[in-house]
Structure formats: structure tokens, C-alpha cells
Design a protein around this motif. Sequence first.
Motif, mmCIF file in Angstrom:
data_model
loop_
_atom_site.group_PDB
_atom_site.id
_atom_site.type_symbol
_atom_site.label_atom_id
_atom_site.label_comp_id
_atom_site.label_asym_id
_atom_site.label_seq_id
_atom_site.Cartn_x
_atom_site.Cartn_y
_atom_site.Cartn_z
ATOM 1 N N PRO A 73 -3.199 -34.225 72.287
ATOM 2 C CA PRO A 73 -4.475 -34.480 72.952
ATOM 3 C C PRO A 73 -5.042 -35.868 72.643
ATOM 4 C CG PRO A 73 -4.707 -32.784 71.233
ATOM 5 C CD PRO A 73 -3.253 -33.057 71.384
ATOM 6 N N LEU A 74 -4.723 -36.432 71.486
ATOM 7 C CA LEU A 74 -5.194 -37.778 71.143
ATOM 8 C C LEU A 74 -4.515 -38.818 72.025
ATOM 9 C CD1 LEU A 74 -5.172 -37.365 67.264
ATOM 10 C CD2 LEU A 74 -7.213 -37.588 68.712
ATOM 11 N N VAL A 75 -3.187 -38.687 72.150
ATOM 12 C CA VAL A 75 -2.425 -39.611 72.999
ATOM 13 C C VAL A 75 -2.858 -39.460 74.467
ATOM 14 C CG1 VAL A 75 -0.084 -40.173 73.813
ATOM 15 C CG2 VAL A 75 -0.487 -39.759 71.385
ATOM 16 N N ASN A 76 -3.278 -38.240 74.839
ATOM 17 C CA ASN A 76 -3.745 -37.990 76.207
ATOM 18 C C ASN A 76 -5.217 -38.355 76.420
ATOM 19 O OD1 ASN A 76 -1.250 -37.058 77.035
ATOM 20 N ND2 ASN A 76 -1.683 -34.945 76.468
ATOM 21 N N GLY A 77 -5.895 -38.811 75.347
ATOM 22 C CA GLY A 77 -7.242 -39.344 75.510
ATOM 23 C C GLY A 77 -8.383 -38.356 75.394
ATOM 24 N N VAL A 78 -8.266 -37.344 74.522
ATOM 25 C CA VAL A 78 -9.355 -36.360 74.388
ATOM 26 C C VAL A 78 -10.645 -37.018 73.873
ATOM 27 C CG1 VAL A 78 -8.740 -35.560 72.044
ATOM 28 C CG2 VAL A 78 -9.982 -34.038 73.602
ATOM 29 N N HIS A 79 -10.514 -37.989 72.985
ATOM 30 C CA HIS A 79 -11.715 -38.654 72.452
ATOM 31 C C HIS A 79 -12.434 -39.419 73.571
ATOM 32 C CE1 HIS A 79 -13.593 -40.638 68.648
ATOM 33 N NE2 HIS A 79 -14.448 -40.624 69.635
ATOM 34 N N ASP A 80 -11.655 -40.128 74.383
ATOM 35 C CA ASP A 80 -12.215 -40.894 75.505
ATOM 36 C C ASP A 80 -12.889 -39.958 76.513
ATOM 37 O OD1 ASP A 80 -10.207 -43.682 75.285
ATOM 38 O OD2 ASP A 80 -9.573 -41.808 74.384
ATOM 39 N N TYR A 81 -12.292 -38.786 76.709
ATOM 40 C CA TYR A 81 -12.846 -37.792 77.642
ATOM 41 C C TYR A 81 -14.272 -37.423 77.238
ATOM 42 C CZ TYR A 81 -13.283 -33.349 80.202
ATOM 43 O OH TYR A 81 -13.726 -32.331 81.012
ATOM 44 N N PHE A 82 -14.488 -37.238 75.945
ATOM 45 C CA PHE A 82 -15.832 -36.915 75.436
ATOM 46 C C PHE A 82 -16.792 -38.090 75.631
ATOM 47 C CE2 PHE A 82 -13.969 -33.179 73.696
ATOM 48 C CZ PHE A 82 -14.997 -32.335 73.307
ATOM 49 N N LEU A 83 -16.320 -39.296 75.279
ATOM 50 C CA LEU A 83 -17.179 -40.485 75.366
ATOM 51 C C LEU A 83 -17.606 -40.790 76.801
ATOM 52 C CD1 LEU A 83 -15.335 -42.877 72.877
ATOM 53 C CD2 LEU A 83 -17.526 -41.732 72.501
ATOM 54 N N ASN A 84 -16.747 -40.420 77.766
ATOM 55 C CA ASN A 84 -17.016 -40.757 79.169
ATOM 56 C C ASN A 84 -17.788 -39.685 79.924
ATOM 57 O OD1 ASN A 84 -15.715 -43.243 78.962
ATOM 58 N ND2 ASN A 84 -13.708 -42.314 79.301
ATOM 59 N N ASP A 85 -18.237 -38.641 79.221
ATOM 60 C CA ASP A 85 -18.958 -37.548 79.886
ATOM 61 C C ASP A 85 -20.341 -37.411 79.249
ATOM 62 O OD1 ASP A 85 -19.937 -34.953 80.628
ATOM 63 O OD2 ASP A 85 -17.884 -34.373 81.169
ATOM 64 N N ASP A 86 -21.376 -37.655 80.028
ATOM 65 C CA ASP A 86 -22.741 -37.645 79.492
ATOM 66 C C ASP A 86 -23.117 -36.323 78.831
ATOM 67 O OD1 ASP A 86 -23.193 -40.225 80.180
ATOM 68 O OD2 ASP A 86 -24.225 -39.790 82.064
ATOM 69 N N ALA A 87 -22.542 -35.222 79.322
ATOM 70 C CA ALA A 87 -22.909 -33.902 78.789
ATOM 71 C C ALA A 87 -22.391 -33.678 77.363
ATOM 72 C CB ALA A 87 -22.389 -32.810 79.716
ATOM 73 N N ILE A 88 -21.324 -34.382 76.992
ATOM 74 C CA ILE A 88 -20.699 -34.113 75.684
ATOM 75 C C ILE A 88 -20.498 -35.365 74.831
ATOM 76 C CG2 ILE A 88 -19.546 -31.936 76.279
ATOM 77 C CD1 ILE A 88 -17.007 -33.559 76.925
ATOM 78 N N LYS A 89 -20.967 -36.520 75.295
ATOM 79 C CA LYS A 89 -20.667 -37.752 74.549
ATOM 80 C C LYS A 89 -21.375 -37.829 73.192
ATOM 81 C CE LYS A 89 -23.898 -40.947 76.822
ATOM 82 N NZ LYS A 89 -23.958 -42.027 77.804
ATOM 83 N N HIS A 90 -22.380 -36.951 72.981
ATOM 84 C CA HIS A 90 -23.060 -36.903 71.680
ATOM 85 C C HIS A 90 -22.219 -36.186 70.616
ATOM 86 C CE1 HIS A 90 -23.802 -33.002 73.514
ATOM 87 N NE2 HIS A 90 -23.995 -32.534 72.294
ATOM 88 N N VAL A 91 -21.196 -35.451 71.053
ATOM 89 C CA VAL A 91 -20.367 -34.669 70.114
ATOM 90 C C VAL A 91 -19.458 -35.615 69.327
ATOM 91 C CG1 VAL A 91 -18.595 -32.866 69.942
ATOM 92 C CG2 VAL A 91 -20.434 -32.654 71.633
ATOM 93 N N LYS A 92 -19.412 -35.442 68.000
ATOM 94 C CA LYS A 92 -18.547 -36.266 67.154
ATOM 95 C C LYS A 92 -17.095 -35.792 67.300
ATOM 96 C CE LYS A 92 -22.224 -38.006 64.962
ATOM 97 N NZ LYS A 92 -22.806 -39.254 65.469
ATOM 98 N N VAL A 93 -16.191 -36.726 67.562
ATOM 99 C CA VAL A 93 -14.772 -36.380 67.675
ATOM 100 C C VAL A 93 -14.015 -37.088 66.550
ATOM 101 C CG1 VAL A 93 -12.701 -36.444 69.116
ATOM 102 C CG2 VAL A 93 -14.938 -36.070 70.177
ATOM 103 N N ILE A 94 -13.289 -36.303 65.754
ATOM 104 C CA ILE A 94 -12.481 -36.881 64.670
ATOM 105 C C ILE A 94 -11.049 -37.012 65.168
ATOM 106 C CG2 ILE A 94 -11.694 -36.622 62.285
ATOM 107 C CD1 ILE A 94 -14.732 -37.018 62.530
ATOM 108 N N GLY A 95 -10.670 -38.271 65.398
ATOM 109 C CA GLY A 95 -9.357 -38.594 65.971
ATOM 110 C C GLY A 95 -9.524 -39.867 66.778
#
Length: 423
Positions: A73-95
Motif C-alpha cells: 500500500p505504501l508503494v501504491n500511495g496510501v499516504h498520498d491518498y489520505f493527504l489528497n482527500d479533505d475528509a481524511i487528510k487530518h489523519v496521521k499516516v505512519i509510512g
Amino acid sequence: MNILILGSGGREHTFAWKIAQSPLCKNLFVAPGNSGTANVATNVNIGVNDFEAIKELVLKERIDMVVVGPEDPLVNGVHDYFLNDDAIKHVKVIGPQKEAATLEGSKEFAKEFLYRHNIPTAAYESFTKDTVEKGFAFLETLRPPYVLKADGLAAGKGVVILNDLDEAKAELKSMLVDSKFGQASTKVVIEEFLDGIELSCFVLTDGKNYKILPTAKDYKRIGEGDTGLNTGGMGAVSPVPFATDEFLAKIEERIVKPTINGFKKDNLPYVGFVFIGLIKVGNDPKVIEYNVRMGDPETEVVLPRLKNDFVEILQAMANGTLDKINIEIDERAATTIMLVSGGYPEDYEKGKEITGINAIEDSIPFHAGSQLKDGKVVTTGGRVMTITSYGNTYQEAIKKSYQSIEKLHFDKMYYRKDIGFDL
């Protein structure tokens, strides 16, 4: 905090076991989890790459932090997915974010990074099916053994080491032309062989600051004496006895510092774990590979030695305040032995009932390829369970793990009886 762990292996059970001990953790979820995580968290049947479903879960359960276990999921961009979505970008992602995760997603990208920042590693060249003839010519310039690595993710099985030149050429053709590893081997990196003893170094970073966790050594081969096929790992030992203070200082100065500085210079956004696969050649460390997550089964010996509140550390990583944390390590050694399904790493049967888990007292069983089915724990993967023990010496810890294994049983259970033999 409400915390979600992504993954289903022994590494993720170890994360869950450690996070569940923290008073800072309110509710803990694991997606998809296994029979071990079910004991300390709520399992949710969602795949690690199903980002839409992960988002729904995060919103529904008011998740504050997501800890990503595996590399996919890291190579597939799960962290970026969170950052690019206003509904969830406040969530801390470790990776790390996608671009930084390419350090594991592409062997060539990692090699270019190492060279650019003058970090010691093996000489290499990379080839595609259009340059396979050049690959043959390059092999002819090397001394055996020959090291061939699929550029992309191949579930830990994309590295082949051969002693015979003709076999190496045939393998290169098989990887590039016949797509032996599918997409992963559209490009192949050929490296000079480094002769030495391997170890793993684990680094935590918030992108600016770093902390180094205890070293570990894992055992990749299926057979005793490090023979046979490569696996995802058959056992691990921490600390590594040959890693003296002087050698650890070399690792920090020559490898860890330039790696973290390299992230900053190359603008690679990195909050998470850096796994540096090292080899000791003579008295010097060289980098074999980077992984962008914790190793498995090394996590099962590294995290049990961490005395800190793990959630406090994860928060500091997410907030950029890792420099304020003082890492405390248990002086005892920890070892783990992996139990695998008969036939692994090739074909194996699933659905075998595992008995005797509750009889284990002196060790910690970390579940991996196992699930609860009709109230019973059954095998669902090749690597089924690791048995971790503490000891004043690694020999004492290994002995405890083997004594605990005698209480366990599942049909065709296999494990190596020589973990730590080379130390």
C-alpha cells in the motif's frame, strides 16, 4: 487515540501487541488482521490496497492514526491518498509517501539514491529485455557468484544468486524475456556479489530527525545451514553479537545520516520506518537494500526490546518531534523462530488446525498466516507463526523458543532448528 493498523502478518500482530499496551490507545483496529491481532484488537476484513474501504472505516470509527505494515500500500500511495482527500487528510499516516516508497518499489531507484548520496553499496547495472545482450556481456565482466534482482516488488522472492555464468544468463533471460516475476522483472538489476555476514538496521524518522532501533539478523533460507530456497524469513535474533559499538558508529555515520539527509535533499517525504539491509564486508557496512517498512520476522525481536510507549513514538514521528524522544531498550536478547507450512516456500496446504498455543508460557506467539475459523486457529499462509523469547544471551532465548515450539502442533509444521548457528 483510535488507531488502525494495515496488514495481516507477524509484523502487524507485533505492532498490535505493542500498541495495545499503551494508555494512549483507545480503540485498535487491524485490517485485515489475523487470529493473533483478534486477541488485542478488532479485525476488519478489508484488503490493504482497498483505499476506498479504508477511508470509509477511518471515517466510521473516527480513526486518528493509520500505521501501515506492508510495503504494497505504501508503494501504491496510501499516504498520498489520505493527504489528497479533505475528509481524511487530518489523519496521521505512519509510512512514507509514494515517491519515497519507490526506494523499495524499484531496486534501480534505490541504487541511484545510494550512488547519488555516496552511501556504500555493491556496483551494479540495470537491464531491460531490449538490452538483455548487454546484460549477458556485463555478467561476463563479473566474478561469480552472480546476483540478479527483479527491479519491482516480488514478495521477497525476486533475488537470485547463481555460481554458474550460463545459468545466470539463462536466469536473466527468464526474468526479462519470459517475465518470470511478471511486472516486477521488466527491469533487472545485476550486482557485484558482496561476501560477508548480513544484518538489518531499523530507523525511525519524522522526515528531519531519526532514531535507531536495535539491530537484528534474520535467516532467509528455508534449509538449515542457510541452504535451499529464499523465504520471507525463518527466524531472527536481536541484538546482533558481531555489531560492536565501533561498527554501529560506522553504520550511523556512513549510512543512516546520509540516508536521512538524502530524503531531505531529494525532497522525498518520509515519515515512518526505514529498514536498511546491510552486509558486513571485512569491517565495513554496505547497503544491500532499503525497505520502507519494518521487516518480518525482525519486528518480532526488535519491538519486544523497546521499553518506550510505542504510541508516544508514533505520535512524535507524525508530529515531527522525534528529537524529543529518548529510546529505551531492554538489555535482554530476543529471538524468534518461524513455524511454516510443509512445502513452503513452494506449494503448501492450508486450513490445518494449530493446537497448543495456550500452553506456551515462556515465549510470545506472534500469529502470521493464521485465522480463526469456527473457534479454532487454522493455517492460512506459508509463514504461520513466530515464537519470540527473551534471554540474557541469544542462546538462552533461542533455547526457550525451541522449548515452547514443542508444545505446538499443526499438520506438516516445519521450522529451522539452527537459528543463530552462524553467530
